[in-house]
Design an enzyme around this catalytic site. Structure first.
Site, PDB file in Angstrom:
ATOM      1  N   ASN A   1      -8.798   2.949 -49.503  1.00 36.00           N
ATOM      2  CA  ASN A   1      -8.153   1.886 -48.744  1.00 36.00           C
ATOM      3  C   ASN A   1      -8.578   1.850 -47.275  1.00 36.00           C
ATOM      4  O   ASN A   1      -7.834   1.390 -46.408  1.00 36.00           O
ATOM      5  CB  ASN A   1      -6.629   1.981 -48.902  1.00 36.00           C
ATOM      6  CG  ASN A   1      -6.101   3.331 -48.491  1.00 36.00           C
ATOM      7  OD1 ASN A   1      -6.848   4.172 -47.991  1.00 36.00           O
ATOM      8  ND2 ASN A   1      -4.820   3.556 -48.690  1.00 36.00           N
TER       9      ASN A   1
ATOM     10  N   ARG B   1      -6.681  -3.623 -45.217  1.00 35.97           N
ATOM     11  CA  ARG B   1      -6.697  -3.297 -46.644  1.00 35.97           C
ATOM     12  C   ARG B   1      -6.614  -4.570 -47.490  1.00 35.97           C
ATOM     13  O   ARG B   1      -7.268  -4.687 -48.529  1.00 35.97           O
ATOM     14  CB  ARG B   1      -5.544  -2.339 -46.963  1.00 35.97           C
ATOM     15  CG  ARG B   1      -5.762  -0.937 -46.370  1.00 35.97           C
ATOM     16  CD  ARG B   1      -4.472  -0.156 -46.317  1.00 35.97           C
ATOM     17  NE  ARG B   1      -4.671   1.256 -45.980  1.00 35.97           N
ATOM     18  CZ  ARG B   1      -3.675   2.095 -45.730  1.00 35.97           C
ATOM     19  NH1 ARG B   1      -2.411   1.677 -45.751  1.00 35.97           N
ATOM     20  NH2 ARG B   1      -3.915   3.355 -45.434  1.00 35.97           N
TER      21      ARG B   1
ATOM     22  N   LYS C   1     -12.132   5.871 -43.185  1.00 37.49           N
ATOM     23  CA  LYS C   1     -12.401   6.746 -44.334  1.00 37.49           C
ATOM     24  C   LYS C   1     -13.798   6.482 -44.904  1.00 37.49           C
ATOM     25  O   LYS C   1     -14.414   5.449 -44.625  1.00 37.49           O
ATOM     26  CB  LYS C   1     -11.353   6.480 -45.423  1.00 37.49           C
ATOM     27  CG  LYS C   1      -9.906   6.781 -45.012  1.00 37.49           C
ATOM     28  CD  LYS C   1      -8.975   6.481 -46.182  1.00 37.49           C
ATOM     29  CE  LYS C   1      -7.520   6.801 -45.849  1.00 37.49           C
ATOM     30  NZ  LYS C   1      -6.657   6.655 -47.037  1.00 37.49           N
TER      31      LYS C   1
ATOM     32  N   THR D   1      -0.271   0.489 -48.422  1.00 41.06           N
ATOM     33  CA  THR D   1      -1.166   1.573 -48.857  1.00 41.06           C
ATOM     34  C   THR D   1      -2.132   1.121 -49.944  1.00 41.06           C
ATOM     35  O   THR D   1      -3.332   1.373 -49.867  1.00 41.06           O
ATOM     36  CB  THR D   1      -0.320   2.768 -49.360  1.00 41.06           C
ATOM     37  OG1 THR D   1       0.528   3.197 -48.287  1.00 41.06           O
ATOM     38  CG2 THR D   1      -1.207   3.921 -49.811  1.00 41.06           C
TER      39      THR D   1
ATOM     40  N   ARG E   1      -0.481   0.122 -37.884  1.00 41.07           N
ATOM     41  CA  ARG E   1      -0.023   0.215 -39.291  1.00 41.07           C
ATOM     42  C   ARG E   1       0.094  -1.193 -39.890  1.00 41.07           C
ATOM     43  O   ARG E   1      -0.254  -1.409 -41.052  1.00 41.07           O
ATOM     44  CB  ARG E   1       1.345   0.910 -39.376  1.00 41.07           C
ATOM     45  CG  ARG E   1       1.333   2.397 -39.071  1.00 41.07           C
ATOM     46  CD  ARG E   1       0.853   3.283 -40.187  1.00 41.07           C
ATOM     47  NE  ARG E   1       1.689   3.248 -41.372  1.00 41.07           N
ATOM     48  CZ  ARG E   1       1.483   4.054 -42.424  1.00 41.07           C
ATOM     49  NH1 ARG E   1       0.465   4.939 -42.409  1.00 41.07           N
ATOM     50  NH2 ARG E   1       2.252   3.986 -43.469  1.00 41.07           N
TER      51      ARG E   1
ATOM     52  N   TYR F   1      -3.008  15.918 -45.336  1.00 43.26           N
ATOM     53  CA  TYR F   1      -2.258  15.322 -46.455  1.00 43.26           C
ATOM     54  C   TYR F   1      -1.293  16.331 -47.065  1.00 43.26           C
ATOM     55  O   TYR F   1      -1.102  16.348 -48.278  1.00 43.26           O
ATOM     56  CB  TYR F   1      -3.240  14.792 -47.505  1.00 43.26           C
ATOM     57  CG  TYR F   1      -3.953  13.513 -47.109  1.00 43.26           C
ATOM     58  CD1 TYR F   1      -3.259  12.438 -46.548  1.00 43.26           C
ATOM     59  CD2 TYR F   1      -5.322  13.363 -47.328  1.00 43.26           C
ATOM     60  CE1 TYR F   1      -3.916  11.265 -46.192  1.00 43.26           C
ATOM     61  CE2 TYR F   1      -5.979  12.177 -46.982  1.00 43.26           C
ATOM     62  CZ  TYR F   1      -5.260  11.129 -46.416  1.00 43.26           C
ATOM     63  OH  TYR F   1      -5.904   9.958 -46.073  1.00 43.26           O
TER      64      TYR F   1
ATOM     65  N   HIS G   1      -6.950   5.445 -42.401  1.00 38.46           N
ATOM     66  CA  HIS G   1      -5.722   6.219 -42.227  1.00 38.46           C
ATOM     67  C   HIS G   1      -5.149   5.838 -40.878  1.00 38.46           C
ATOM     68  O   HIS G   1      -5.897   5.640 -39.918  1.00 38.46           O
ATOM     69  CB  HIS G   1      -5.997   7.731 -42.239  1.00 38.46           C
ATOM     70  CG  HIS G   1      -4.820   8.496 -41.689  1.00 38.46           C
ATOM     71  ND1 HIS G   1      -3.718   8.784 -42.462  1.00 38.46           N
ATOM     72  CD2 HIS G   1      -4.540   8.943 -40.437  1.00 38.46           C
ATOM     73  CE1 HIS G   1      -2.814   9.403 -41.702  1.00 38.46           C
ATOM     74  NE2 HIS G   1      -3.290   9.518 -40.477  1.00 38.46           N
TER      75      HIS G   1
ATOM     76  N   PHE H   1      -2.872  13.132 -57.934  1.00 41.15           N
ATOM     77  CA  PHE H   1      -4.093  12.503 -57.436  1.00 41.15           C
ATOM     78  C   PHE H   1      -4.693  13.242 -56.237  1.00 41.15           C
ATOM     79  O   PHE H   1      -5.746  12.842 -55.726  1.00 41.15           O
ATOM     80  CB  PHE H   1      -3.845  11.029 -57.079  1.00 41.15           C
ATOM     81  CG  PHE H   1      -2.779  10.806 -56.021  1.00 41.15           C
ATOM     82  CD1 PHE H   1      -3.077  10.934 -54.668  1.00 41.15           C
ATOM     83  CD2 PHE H   1      -1.489  10.466 -56.392  1.00 41.15           C
ATOM     84  CE1 PHE H   1      -2.097  10.727 -53.702  1.00 41.15           C
ATOM     85  CE2 PHE H   1      -0.502  10.256 -55.427  1.00 41.15           C
ATOM     86  CZ  PHE H   1      -0.817  10.389 -54.075  1.00 41.15           C
TER      87      PHE H   1
ATOM     88  N   GLU I   1      -1.468  14.744 -35.392  1.00 41.84           N
ATOM     89  CA  GLU I   1      -2.772  14.352 -35.957  1.00 41.84           C
ATOM     90  C   GLU I   1      -3.843  14.242 -34.867  1.00 41.84           C
ATOM     91  O   GLU I   1      -4.989  14.622 -35.088  1.00 41.84           O
ATOM     92  CB  GLU I   1      -2.621  13.033 -36.721  1.00 41.84           C
ATOM     93  CG  GLU I   1      -1.773  13.209 -37.975  1.00 41.84           C
ATOM     94  CD  GLU I   1      -1.527  11.918 -38.740  1.00 41.84           C
ATOM     95  OE1 GLU I   1      -1.943  10.833 -38.278  1.00 41.84           O
ATOM     96  OE2 GLU I   1      -0.915  12.001 -39.824  1.00 41.84           O
TER      97      GLU I   1
END
Ligand code: IDP
Ligand code: MG
Length: 155
Positions: free
Chosen positions: A112, A102, A9, A91, A85, A49, A115, A57, A126
């Site tokens: 964070n 993270r 990100k 998260t 993951r 998303y 993704h 948010f 995805e």
């Protein structure tokens, strides 16, 4: 062998942590099959998303994902969806365990760094959303025999 979609990100790109995260991926023995820089827009973020579009948010999340280009990756490995993951961590960076991406580099619930797809179904959707087939290189690197024992490969 399983594939997953990872996005580095803007919170990773802008803080010059691309190399750090890619090192972790390669040091773990995860194979990179696709990698490209992209500028995301609201259209693709509303799809990506879609489970969050009604959350308060969401506008800020969307804006934060367009601050800079991102790096999109297709990763390959046995159980790579869950393996990555667990490398990403919880998260919210403040809840993420030390040793995770993270947990080592984020103090934020939103900024964070990464993704990561969360299931085989979302990984397929995805990967197709962010990559065309000719951008994915499903190759076997020469060091592959060092990554797994024969036992791992019998499924
Ligand atoms: P994940 O990235 O760990 O899979 P999701 O629940 O799918 O988490 O949320 C997607 C992204 O939306 C998160 O990575 C984070 O950037 C952002 N996000 C999730 N929950 C919140 C929140 O409560 N406040 C702000 N941003 C959030
Ligand atoms: Mg998610």
């Amino acid at each position: 062998m399983e594939q997953t979609l990872v996005i580095l990100k803007p919170s990773c790109v802008e803080r010059c942590l691309i190399g750090e995260v890619i090192s972790r991926i390669q040091n773990r023995g995860i194979i990179i099959c696709g990698m490209k820089m992209m500028q995301l827009d609201e259209k693709i973020l509303r799809e990506h998303y879609s489970h969050l579009v009604d959350r308060p948010f969401f506008p800020e999340l969307c804006a934060s994902m367009m601050v800079s280009p991102v790096i999109c990756l297709v990763l390959k490995g046995i159980d790579v969806i869950n393996v990555f993951r667990s490398m990403a961590g919880a998260t919210n960076g403040r809840n993420a365990a030390p040793g995770t991406i993270r947990g080592d580099f984020s103090m934020s619930g939103q900024a964070n760094l990464v993704h990561a797809s969360d299931s085989p179904e979302s990984a397929k959707t995805e990967i197709e959303r962010f990559f065309s087939p000719n951008e994915i290189f499903d190759y076997t690197p020469s060091y592959f025999p060092l990554l797994y024992a024969n036992d791992d490969l019998v499924k």
